[in-house]
Design a protein around this motif. Structure first.
Motif, PDB file in Angstrom:
ATOM      1  N   UNK A   1      20.529 104.775 -33.495  1.00  0.00           N
ATOM      2  CA  UNK A   1      19.242 105.401 -33.830  1.00  0.00           C
ATOM      3  C   UNK A   1      19.418 106.526 -34.855  1.00  0.00           C
ATOM      4  N   UNK A   2      20.499 107.283 -34.675  1.00  0.00           N
ATOM      5  CA  UNK A   2      20.736 108.414 -35.577  1.00  0.00           C
ATOM      6  C   UNK A   2      20.949 107.917 -37.004  1.00  0.00           C
ATOM      7  N   UNK A   3      21.706 106.833 -37.115  1.00  0.00           N
ATOM      8  CA  UNK A   3      21.956 106.290 -38.458  1.00  0.00           C
ATOM      9  C   UNK A   3      20.676 105.712 -39.037  1.00  0.00           C
ATOM     10  N   UNK A   4      19.959 104.963 -38.201  1.00  0.00           N
ATOM     11  CA  UNK A   4      18.717 104.351 -38.698  1.00  0.00           C
ATOM     12  C   UNK A   4      17.791 105.448 -39.232  1.00  0.00           C
ATOM     13  N   UNK A   5      17.710 106.575 -38.506  1.00  0.00           N
ATOM     14  CA  UNK A   5      16.837 107.657 -38.951  1.00  0.00           C
ATOM     15  C   UNK A   5      17.337 108.253 -40.256  1.00  0.00           C
ATOM     16  N   UNK A   6      18.650 108.480 -40.349  1.00  0.00           N
ATOM     17  CA  UNK A   6      19.166 109.138 -41.559  1.00  0.00           C
ATOM     18  C   UNK A   6      19.191 108.185 -42.744  1.00  0.00           C
ATOM     19  N   UNK A   7      19.226 106.874 -42.480  1.00  0.00           N
ATOM     20  CA  UNK A   7      19.265 105.916 -43.591  1.00  0.00           C
ATOM     21  C   UNK A   7      17.902 105.811 -44.269  1.00  0.00           C
ATOM     22  N   UNK A   8      16.860 106.130 -43.545  1.00  0.00           N
ATOM     23  CA  UNK A   8      15.503 106.101 -44.095  1.00  0.00           C
ATOM     24  C   UNK A   8      15.226 104.793 -44.853  1.00  0.00           C
ATOM     25  N   UNK A   9      15.424 103.669 -44.175  1.00  0.00           N
ATOM     26  CA  UNK A   9      15.161 102.326 -44.691  1.00  0.00           C
ATOM     27  C   UNK A   9      16.098 101.878 -45.809  1.00  0.00           C
ATOM     28  N   UNK A  10      17.160 102.641 -46.042  1.00  0.00           N
ATOM     29  CA  UNK A  10      18.159 102.148 -47.009  1.00  0.00           C
ATOM     30  C   UNK A  10      19.143 101.260 -46.267  1.00  0.00           C
ATOM     31  N   UNK A  11      19.747 100.312 -46.967  1.00  0.00           N
ATOM     32  CA  UNK A  11      20.755  99.456 -46.334  1.00  0.00           C
ATOM     33  C   UNK A  11      22.088 100.176 -46.337  1.00  0.00           C
ATOM     34  N   UNK A  12      22.757 100.119 -45.199  1.00  0.00           N
ATOM     35  CA  UNK A  12      24.070 100.780 -45.113  1.00  0.00           C
ATOM     36  C   UNK A  12      25.194  99.742 -45.203  1.00  0.00           C
TER      37      UNK A  12
END
Ligand code: G6P
Length: 458
Positions: free
Chosen positions: A249-260
Motif C-alpha cells: 500500500x505504501x508503494x502504491x501510494x507513493x507511486x501515484x499511478x506510475x509503473x514501478x
C-alpha cells in the motif's frame, strides 16, 4: 533418517523467518533445514584473537546452529582473500578482478582444515554431511584425512567457470582434485556441470560416464544438477502478512499511478548493476513519452565492503545513479530510487508485488532467487513481467521470462518497453508458466532431491 549436517561459511538462520532479508544461500538453507533433524555448522561472522575452535550452539527458528569464531588473519586470507578476491571473481568470469596471492590460498587451506577439525568430533557414524559453496571446496578432503567415512555431498551455489579461465588459477588441479573426496557434487545448471566435466576430461585426462559419474585422480564422484528454489508458501505468507500488505500500500501510494520497475541485488559487480542503470537510461532516452510514468526502485544492500573491488563498484554506482537522476528528474519525479539498505522478507514480498516489472540482469549468476521470489509475489490476475538475464542460472528454467543480454543497453531498453506495454493476457500466460516452475522446483524439492541422490551413493 540419519541427521543432516549442513556446513556453510555464512550461517544465518533468522530467529524470525519473516525477518530475513534478500534471497540467496542463507535464506534457502534456513527454509530447507527447518524440516530436518540435524545441525548447521559454519563461521559465526565474528573474530577472536587466537583461534580456539570453541563452538557456540543455539536454536534459531527450529534449526540447531553451531558456529566458530575465526582469527582476523583467517578472515583476511580465507574469506576476503581466497573466497571473495580469488574464487568469486574467477567463477563469475572476471579474471580482470581476480587476485592470485599465495597467502590467500594458504589461509583458505588452513581455515578449511580448522573447520574440519572442529566438525569431526561432532559427527555420528550415520550422519549425512552436506557442504555448501566455494568457501569450502577442500573440506571433504580434510575430513577424510581425519578419518571421516560419512557420506559427504557438495553443492555449488555459484557458476562453475570455463576451463580456459579456471586454468589461470595457480594450483587449480589441486582444488579440483580435492572435490573427488565428496560422494556427490551438485550444480545449479547443466551448463555449469558440463563446464566441470570438460575440465576433468581435458586437464585431468579423466572420463565422464553416462549417468554423470566422473573418474579422475584415481577416484570417482557422482555429478548432478539441482536447481535451488524458494520456500514458496513461506514467501506467499510473507506477502500476505500485515507488513507485506502495508508495504504494498505504501508503494502504491507513493507511486501515484506510475509503473514501478524493481531490482533487488547485493552490491556486487556480478549483478550487472551499472549495465542495468545504463539500460534504463537508454529506455528513458528512447521513450520520452513514457518518462514520468515509470520509475526504477533499485534496492542494493552493501556487501563485502572490506574488499576494494566492492568499494569501487559502490562508488561507480553512486555516481551513475546520481548522474541519471540529475539529468532526467523533474520537480515531481525522480527516475531512480536507489537504496543501499536491506528490507525484511515480508516487506520485500510487498515491494515485488507492487512492481510492474522485475529487472534481474546479472552478468553471470549461479541461480538468482530474486527472479523466483518476484514471480511468486505477483497477483495472479494482474501479474508483472520478469526481465531475466540469459546468463543467470535461473534462465535455464525460466524461459518464459523476457530473456535479455544484459551487456546490451539497447536490448535492455527494448525489453523494459515490451514489459511495460505487454497485454494482460500475455502477462498471465507467462506468469502461469513461470509460477509452475517456481512451485515445482521449490526449496524442499531441491533439498530432497539432493539428499536422496547423496543417500543413493555408496
Ligand atoms: C552468494 C554466495 C553465498 C553468500 C552470499 C552472500 O549468494 O553464493 O555463499 O553467502 O552470496 O555473500 P556473503 O559474502 O555476505 O556471505
Amino acid at each position: 533418517m540419519s541427521r543432516l549436517i549442513v556446513v556453510s561459511n555464512r550461517v544465518s538462520a533468522p530467529k524470525d523467518p519473516a525477518a530475513g532479508s534478500a534471497g540467496g544461500l542463507a535464506m534457502a538453507l534456513s527454509a530447507a533445514l527447518r524440516k530436518y533433524d540435524g545441525l548447521w555448522f559454519g563461521w559465526s561472522g565474528e573474530t577472536v584473537e587466537h583461534f580456539t575452535g570453541e563452538l557456540k550452539t543455539e536454536d534459531r527458528a527450529g534449526v540447531t546452529v553451531a558456529t566458530v569464531d575465526l582469527e582476523p588473519q583467517d578472515v583476511d586470507e580465507y574469506y576476503n582473500g581466497y573466497a571473495n578476491k580469488t574464487l568469486w571473481p574467477l567463477f563469475h568470469h572476471r579474471i580482470d578482478l581476480t587476485a592470485y596471492e599465495r597467502s590467500y590460498g594458504e589461509g583458505y587451506e588452513r581455515t578449511n582444515r580448522r573447520f574440519a577439525e572442529v566438525l569431526q568430533p561432532l559427527l555420528q557414524p550415520d550422519d549425512v554431511i552436506w557442504i555448501h559453496d566455494y568457501h569450502m571446496i577442500p573440506m571433504a578432503r580434510d575430513l577424510r584425512r581425519l578419518g571421516v567415512k560419512n557420506r559427504i555431498g557438495f553443492f555449488l551455489h555459484t557458476p562453475w567457470p570455463a576451463r580456459q579461465l579456471l586454468v589461470t588459477l595457480p594450483h587449480h588441479r589441486r582444488l579440483v582434485k580435492s572435490m573427488f573426496h565428496f560422494d556427490l557434487l551438485g550444480f545449479q545448471t547443466r551448463e555449469w556441470m558440463e563446464l566441470f566435466q570438460r575440465y576433468v576430461e581435458v586437464e585431468a585426462k579423466g572420463v565422464v560416464r553416462p549417468g554423470g559419474r566422473v573418474e579422475a585422480f584415481d577416484r570417482s564422484v557422482q555429478l548432478g544438477v539441482f536447481p535451488i528454489g524458494i520456500d514458496v508458501d513461506g514467501f506467499l505468507a510473507a506477502r500476505d502478512s500485515l507488513l507485506g500488505q502495508k508495504t504494498y500500500d505504501r508503494i502504491a501510494a507513493s507511486a501515484a499511478f506510475r509503473s514501478m520497475i524493481v531490482g533487488v541485488d547485493r552490491l556486487d559487480y556480478s549483478k550487472g548493476l551499472e549495465q542495468r542503470l545504463l539500460g534504463y537510461e537508454q529506455f528513458l532516452e528512447d521513450n520520452p513519452s513514457m518518462r514520468g510514468d515509470v520509475f526504477l526502485l533499485q534496492v542494493t544492500p552493501i556487501s563485502r565492503d572490506d574488499v576494494d573491488t566492492y568499494q569501487d563498484i559502490r562508488a561507480r554506482l553512486d555516481a551513475l545513479a546520481g548522474r541519471i537522476n540529475g539529468a532526467y528528474a523533474d520537480m515531481d519525479w525522480q527516475p531512480i530510487r536507489y537504496l543501499n539498505r536491506t528490507f525484511r522478507r515480508d516487506q520485500l514480498a510487498g515491494i515485488y508485488r507492487a512492481a510492474r516489472v522485475g529487472l534481474v540482469t546479472p552478468l553471470r549468476d549461479g541461480m538468482n532467487l530474486v527472479a523466483k521470489e518476484y514471480v511468486a509475489a505477483q497477483d495472479p490476475e494482474d501479474p508483472g513481467v520478469l526481465i531475466l538475464s540469459r546468463f543467470a542460472g535461473a534462465a535455464e528454467q525460466m524461459g518464459e521470462a523476457l530473456l535479455v543480454n544484459p551487456f546490451s543497453r539497447e536490448e535492455l531498453s527494448d525489453a523494459i518497453r515490451k514489459a511495460l506495454t505487454m497485454p494482460l493476457e500475455e502477462r498471465i500466460r507467462k506468469w502461469k508458466a513461470l509460477m509452475q516452475v517456481v512451485r515445482d522446483t521449490d526449496v524442499a524439492h531441491w533439498r530432497d532431491q539432493f539428499v536422496r541422490a547423496l543417500l543413493a551413493e555408496s
